[in-house]
Design an enzyme around this catalytic site. Structure first.
Site, PDB file in Angstrom:
ATOM      1  N   ALA A 142       0.806  -1.224   0.000  1.00 10.95           N
ATOM      2  CA  ALA A 142       0.000   0.000   0.000  1.00 10.95           C
ATOM      3  C   ALA A 142       0.839   1.274   0.000  1.00 10.95           C
ATOM      4  CB  ALA A 142      -0.916  -0.023   1.221  1.00 10.95           C
ATOM      5  N   ILE A 144       3.145   2.230  -1.863  1.00 12.28           N
ATOM      6  CA  ILE A 144       3.448   2.814  -3.182  1.00 12.28           C
ATOM      7  C   ILE A 144       2.285   3.665  -3.692  1.00 12.28           C
ATOM      8  CG2 ILE A 144       4.953   0.854  -3.786  1.00 12.28           C
ATOM      9  CD1 ILE A 144       3.006   0.186  -6.076  1.00 12.28           C
ATOM     10  N   SER A 145       1.109   3.524  -3.074  1.00 11.06           N
ATOM     11  CA  SER A 145      -0.052   4.294  -3.542  1.00 11.06           C
ATOM     12  C   SER A 145      -0.425   5.433  -2.599  1.00 11.06           C
ATOM     13  CB  SER A 145      -1.264   3.374  -3.715  1.00 11.06           C
ATOM     14  OG  SER A 145      -1.030   2.431  -4.725  1.00 11.06           O
ATOM     15  N   PRO A 151      -4.796   5.988   1.460  1.00 16.94           N
ATOM     16  CA  PRO A 151      -4.070   5.655   2.683  1.00 16.94           C
ATOM     17  C   PRO A 151      -3.735   4.172   2.758  1.00 16.94           C
ATOM     18  CG  PRO A 151      -6.361   6.242   3.169  1.00 16.94           C
ATOM     19  CD  PRO A 151      -6.179   6.430   1.697  1.00 16.94           C
ATOM     20  N   ASP A 152      -2.614   3.856   3.409  1.00 11.45           N
ATOM     21  CA  ASP A 152      -2.300   2.445   3.634  1.00 11.45           C
ATOM     22  C   ASP A 152      -3.122   1.960   4.829  1.00 11.45           C
ATOM     23  OD1 ASP A 152      -1.020   3.472   5.840  1.00 11.45           O
ATOM     24  OD2 ASP A 152       0.984   2.834   5.281  1.00 11.45           O
ATOM     25  N   PHE A 153      -2.817   0.763   5.339  1.00 10.78           N
ATOM     26  CA  PHE A 153      -3.569   0.241   6.494  1.00 10.78           C
ATOM     27  C   PHE A 153      -2.945   0.663   7.818  1.00 10.78           C
ATOM     28  CE2 PHE A 153      -5.701  -3.877   4.670  1.00 10.78           C
ATOM     29  CZ  PHE A 153      -6.657  -3.083   4.083  1.00 10.78           C
ATOM     30  N   ARG A 154      -1.628   0.394   7.927  1.00  7.89           N
ATOM     31  CA  ARG A 154      -1.049   0.337   9.266  1.00  7.89           C
ATOM     32  C   ARG A 154      -0.244   1.559   9.681  1.00  7.89           C
ATOM     33  NH1 ARG A 154      -1.297  -4.570   6.948  1.00  7.89           N
ATOM     34  NH2 ARG A 154      -2.503  -6.130   8.077  1.00  7.89           N
ATOM     35  N   ASN A 227      -1.699  -4.630  -3.699  1.00  8.81           N
ATOM     36  CA  ASN A 227      -2.649  -3.523  -3.836  1.00  8.81           C
ATOM     37  C   ASN A 227      -3.840  -3.907  -4.688  1.00  8.81           C
ATOM     38  OD1 ASN A 227      -0.928  -2.162  -2.266  1.00  8.81           O
ATOM     39  ND2 ASN A 227      -0.093  -0.832  -3.853  1.00  8.81           N
ATOM     40  N   ILE A 228      -4.949  -3.286  -4.342  1.00  2.76           N
ATOM     41  CA  ILE A 228      -6.209  -3.622  -4.996  1.00  2.76           C
ATOM     42  C   ILE A 228      -6.737  -2.426  -5.774  1.00  2.76           C
ATOM     43  CG2 ILE A 228      -6.859  -5.397  -3.343  1.00  2.76           C
ATOM     44  CD1 ILE A 228      -8.275  -3.321  -1.679  1.00  2.76           C
ATOM     45  N   ASP A 229      -5.921  -1.355  -5.816  1.00  3.54           N
ATOM     46  CA  ASP A 229      -6.411  -0.077  -6.347  1.00  3.54           C
ATOM     47  C   ASP A 229      -6.339   0.041  -7.863  1.00  3.54           C
ATOM     48  OD1 ASP A 229      -3.669   0.368  -6.879  1.00  3.54           O
ATOM     49  OD2 ASP A 229      -3.374   1.396  -4.974  1.00  3.54           O
ATOM     50  N   HIS A 246      -3.755 -10.035  -4.054  1.00  2.00           N
ATOM     51  CA  HIS A 246      -4.985  -9.889  -3.265  1.00  2.00           C
ATOM     52  C   HIS A 246      -6.160  -9.442  -4.137  1.00  2.00           C
ATOM     53  CE1 HIS A 246      -2.322  -9.320   0.591  1.00  2.00           C
ATOM     54  NE2 HIS A 246      -2.311 -10.551   0.121  1.00  2.00           N
ATOM     55  N   CYS A 254     -20.928 -11.641  -8.157  1.00  4.68           N
ATOM     56  CA  CYS A 254     -21.815 -12.147  -7.107  1.00  4.68           C
ATOM     57  C   CYS A 254     -21.012 -13.122  -6.239  1.00  4.68           C
ATOM     58  CB  CYS A 254     -22.983 -12.880  -7.781  1.00  4.68           C
ATOM     59  SG  CYS A 254     -24.018 -13.792  -6.626  1.00  4.68           S
ATOM     60  N   CYS A 280     -27.023  -9.200  -6.294  1.00  2.00           N
ATOM     61  CA  CYS A 280     -27.070  -9.817  -7.619  1.00  2.00           C
ATOM     62  C   CYS A 280     -28.520  -9.927  -8.103  1.00  2.00           C
ATOM     63  CB  CYS A 280     -26.422 -11.187  -7.552  1.00  2.00           C
ATOM     64  SG  CYS A 280     -26.382 -12.023  -9.129  1.00  2.00           S
ATOM     65  N   THR A 323       5.642  -1.819   1.926  1.00  2.00           N
ATOM     66  CA  THR A 323       4.781  -2.799   2.597  1.00  2.00           C
ATOM     67  C   THR A 323       5.306  -3.088   3.994  1.00  2.00           C
ATOM     68  OG1 THR A 323       4.058  -5.118   2.605  1.00  2.00           O
ATOM     69  CG2 THR A 323       6.038  -4.651   1.349  1.00  2.00           C
ATOM     70  N   CYS A 377       8.757   5.764  -1.109  1.00  2.00           N
ATOM     71  CA  CYS A 377       9.051   5.010  -2.331  1.00  2.00           C
ATOM     72  C   CYS A 377       9.389   5.974  -3.471  1.00  2.00           C
ATOM     73  CB  CYS A 377       7.838   4.165  -2.721  1.00  2.00           C
ATOM     74  SG  CYS A 377       7.478   2.880  -1.541  1.00  2.00           S
TER      75      CYS A 377
HETATM   76  P1  CNA Z   1       0.402  -1.726   5.373  1.00  2.00           P
HETATM   77  O1  CNA Z   1       0.402  -2.854   6.328  1.00  2.00           O
HETATM   78  O2  CNA Z   1      -0.503  -0.595   5.649  1.00  2.00           O
HETATM   79  O3  CNA Z   1       1.915  -1.215   5.306  1.00  2.00           O
HETATM   80  C1  CNA Z   1       2.320  -0.131   4.521  1.00  2.00           C
HETATM   81  C2  CNA Z   1       3.809   0.068   4.714  1.00  2.00           C
HETATM   82  O4  CNA Z   1       4.242   1.054   3.812  1.00  2.00           O
HETATM   83  C3  CNA Z   1       4.181   0.548   6.120  1.00  2.00           C
HETATM   84  O5  CNA Z   1       5.357  -0.125   6.537  1.00  2.00           O
HETATM   85  C4  CNA Z   1       4.449   2.034   5.929  1.00  2.00           C
HETATM   86  O6  CNA Z   1       5.424   2.548   6.799  1.00  2.00           O
HETATM   87  C5  CNA Z   1       4.956   2.061   4.517  1.00  2.00           C
HETATM   88  N1  CNA Z   1       4.680   3.313   3.813  1.00  2.00           N
HETATM   89  C6  CNA Z   1       3.557   4.072   3.846  1.00  2.00           C
HETATM   90  N2  CNA Z   1       3.672   5.086   2.983  1.00  2.00           N
HETATM   91  C7  CNA Z   1       4.879   4.960   2.398  1.00  2.00           C
HETATM   92  C8  CNA Z   1       5.555   5.698   1.409  1.00  2.00           C
HETATM   93  N3  CNA Z   1       5.015   6.765   0.825  1.00  2.00           N
HETATM   94  N4  CNA Z   1       6.784   5.284   1.049  1.00  2.00           N
HETATM   95  C9  CNA Z   1       7.371   4.205   1.633  1.00  2.00           C
HETATM   96  N5  CNA Z   1       6.755   3.465   2.574  1.00  2.00           N
HETATM   97  C10 CNA Z   1       5.523   3.832   2.938  1.00  2.00           C
HETATM   98  O7  CNA Z   1       0.109  -2.225   3.894  1.00  2.00           O
HETATM   99  P2  CNA Z   1       0.577  -3.572   3.190  1.00  2.00           P
HETATM  100  O8  CNA Z   1       0.472  -3.337   1.748  1.00  2.00           O
HETATM  101  O9  CNA Z   1       1.847  -4.061   3.726  1.00  2.00           O
HETATM  102  O10 CNA Z   1      -0.541  -4.581   3.677  1.00  2.00           O
HETATM  103  C11 CNA Z   1      -1.189  -5.416   2.817  1.00  2.00           C
HETATM  104  C12 CNA Z   1      -2.665  -5.100   2.690  1.00  2.00           C
HETATM  105  C13 CNA Z   1      -2.923  -3.646   2.546  1.00  2.00           C
HETATM  106  C14 CNA Z   1      -3.169  -5.698   1.421  1.00  2.00           C
HETATM  107  O11 CNA Z   1      -4.098  -6.690   1.686  1.00  2.00           O
HETATM  108  C15 CNA Z   1      -3.790  -4.566   0.611  1.00  2.00           C
HETATM  109  O12 CNA Z   1      -4.928  -4.961  -0.071  1.00  2.00           O
HETATM  110  C16 CNA Z   1      -4.097  -3.530   1.613  1.00  2.00           C
HETATM  111  N6  CNA Z   1      -4.212  -2.143   1.146  1.00  2.00           N
HETATM  112  C17 CNA Z   1      -4.117  -1.816  -0.162  1.00  2.00           C
HETATM  113  C18 CNA Z   1      -4.257  -0.493  -0.546  1.00  2.00           C
HETATM  114  C19 CNA Z   1      -4.149  -0.158  -2.004  1.00  2.00           C
HETATM  115  O13 CNA Z   1      -4.539  -0.951  -2.834  1.00  2.00           O
HETATM  116  N7  CNA Z   1      -3.626   1.008  -2.329  1.00  2.00           N
HETATM  117  C20 CNA Z   1      -4.485   0.488   0.404  1.00  2.00           C
HETATM  118  C21 CNA Z   1      -4.596   0.116   1.750  1.00  2.00           C
HETATM  119  C22 CNA Z   1      -4.448  -1.208   2.111  1.00  2.00           C
END
Ligand code: CNA
Length: 419
Positions: A142, A144-145, A151-154, A227-229, A246, A254, A280, A323, A377
């Site tokens: 997440a 990279i987006s 927003p990411d998750f964590r 990512n799912i975006d 994912h 459906c 559906c 990630t 990133c």
């Molecule tokens: P996560 O667990 O939220 O981790 C994200 C990681 O990226 C963390 O370690 C952050 O410190 C780091 N981070 C955040 N922003 C940046 C940045 N700009 N540059 C560098 N590092 C950064 O997300 P993961 O992808 O590890 O977890 C997997 C889940 C998140 C998957 O199942 C996804 O479907 C899910 N997700 C996807 C999206 C998307 O599609 N854009 C968004 C949110 C969550």
């Protein structure tokens, strides 16, 4: 992942959900206790009581953070300790000396030959430029987006910490937002979240363009994305070079296994915009319809299982981008590369100790091939492109996108309609 792997995956998912539900019960009980303490302590004119209440709040926040962390670790260790295909145990720590580290069977010269203990971005650029590496596997998350506005998750600014904006008092835990069982019971939270994550309404980031550049230069062996975006598709990274581990929002079906009828994206969006969970119209049960993203409790796409061993086993460079490496089995990809393959982590924070990444940089310690480039990133791939002499090409890709009409949604709709 064959059928045994699929079963394992299912078992892990079920266990995960159980842990989450148990954890939720526990959190509820602690929450009730704290609420009671606050009532008692926050009496008028009892300043110290208020301070105590504030302290309690802070302790509570800390407890939640630790609990989340433990929960993820438990899930990881469960997955990796099952020792079935795709789940490998790796108990190395950065404190082990190289002498103890003979499980990979590398001699000291072989270790030295990997990076010559040079953990710099220049070294990585040199390997690519000199064509010493030509099969790069990228693992993306997440992070990279985030610069695209998703927003990411964590992270602190991520979805899990900011769920209050959706006003979901009944959501047991953030993970329930993506739990298939919970979705069947209560599809509203996911419906509200989908409205804010409509595919095609965000634009790819410089990091997506960097990955595309790798593909254009025939260096991208495969991109594995969590990512799912769908930004990979919009950036033009070839689909055959991508594994959507994912799933993604690119298609919608459906959920009734005996129906699985597709819903047109336009129609799905119509319901989501009205904040009405789509159902559906073809199956007798009028089952819920959801994007083809992998929820907790669902199997990963077969393509992930089919390709990962061969891809990772033949990779000569692994680049891990944005990630937390907290989600299994995706995070175990790091362990499938050859012991002589360098692994570069580009992330805001150091992660991956749970899957064997080590970031000590002292010769003589266990690390001889893991590089950690801390930062965003976009910053780090831009800098890598400078070292590679690719800055102009990266800039051209970004400019081409900025000058094109913003038609992401139309492109998604057209792609779905293609046979
Ligand atoms: P996560 O667990 O939220 O981790 C994200 C990681 O990226 C963390 O370690 C952050 O410190 C780091 N981070 C955040 N922003 C940046 C940045 N700009 N540059 C560098 N590092 C950064 O997300 P993961 O992808 O590890 O977890 C997997 C889940 C998140 C998957 O199942 C996804 O479907 C899910 N997700 C996807 C999206 C998307 O599609 N854009 C968004 C949110 C969550």
């Amino acid at each position: 992942m064959g059928s045994a792997g699929t079963e394992t995956n299912e078992t892990v998912c079920q266990t995960t959900e159980k842990i989450q539900l148990d954890a939720h019960k526990m959190l509820e009980s602690v929450r009730a206790t704290i609420s009671h303490c606050e009532d008692v302590l926050a009496q008028p004119n009892v300043e110290s009581g208020r301070r105590a209440s504030h302290d309690l709040d802070e302790k509570w926040a800390e407890f939640q953070r630790l609990f989340d962390k433990m929960n993820h670790q438990l899930i990881d260790s469960l997955g990796r300790n099952m020792r079935s295909e795709g789940f490998q145990v790796n108990t190395r720590t950065s404190m082990q000396s190289i002498d103890e580290e003979d499980e990979d069977g590398l001699s000291e010269e072989e270790r030295k030959a990997v990076l010559d203990y040079d953990f710099s971005i220049e070294k990585i650029a040199h390997l690519i430029k000199s064509k010493k590496v030509t099969k790069i596997v990228v693992m993306a998350g997440a992070g990279i987006s985030v610069s695209a506005g998703i927003p990411d998750f964590r992270s602190a600014g991520g979805l899990y910490a900011n769920l209050h904006k959706y006003n979901l008092p009944d959501l047991p835990s953030p993970e329930h937002l993506f739990s298939i069982d919970y979705f069947k019971e209560n599809p509203m939270p996911f419906t509200l979240r989908s409205k804010d994550m409509m595919p095609g309404t965000f634009a790819p980031t410089p990091t997506h363009h960097f990955i595309k550049l790798l593909a254009q230069k025939n260096l991208l062996h495969r991109l594995y994305t969590q990512n799912i975006d769908t930004l990979e598709l919009l950036a033009g990274i070839p689909e055959h070079k991508t594994v959507f581990a994912h799933g993604s929002f690119a298609d919608v079906h459906c959920i009734n296994p005996s129906c699985r009828e597709r819903m047109q994206l336009e129609k799905w969006r119509f319901f989501i915009e009205k904040e009405e969970p789509p159902r559906c119209e073809h199956c007798p049960e009028q089952a819920l319809v959801k994007p083809d993203i992998v929820f907790f409790g669902e199997n990963l796409p077969a393509r992930f299982a089919q390709l990962r061993k061969k891809d990772l086993g033949s990779a000569d460079l692994l680049i891990i981008l944005g990630t937390s490496l907290a989600v299994s089995p995706f995070n175990t990809l790091t362990e499938l590369v050859s012991p002589t393959t360098p692994r570069v982590l580009i992330n805001n924070e150091s992660v991956g100790a749970n899957v064997g990444l080590v970031h000590d940089q002292e010769p003589g310690l266990v690390n001889y091939r893991d590089v950690f480039l801390r930062g965003t990133c976009d910053e780090q791939v831009t800098s890598l492109c400078e070292w590679l002499g690719w800055s102009e090409e990266l800039k051209d890709l970004i400019e081409a996108q900025n000058s094109a009409p913003h038609n992401g949604w139309t492109r998604m709709v057209e792609a779905q309609a293609r046979p």
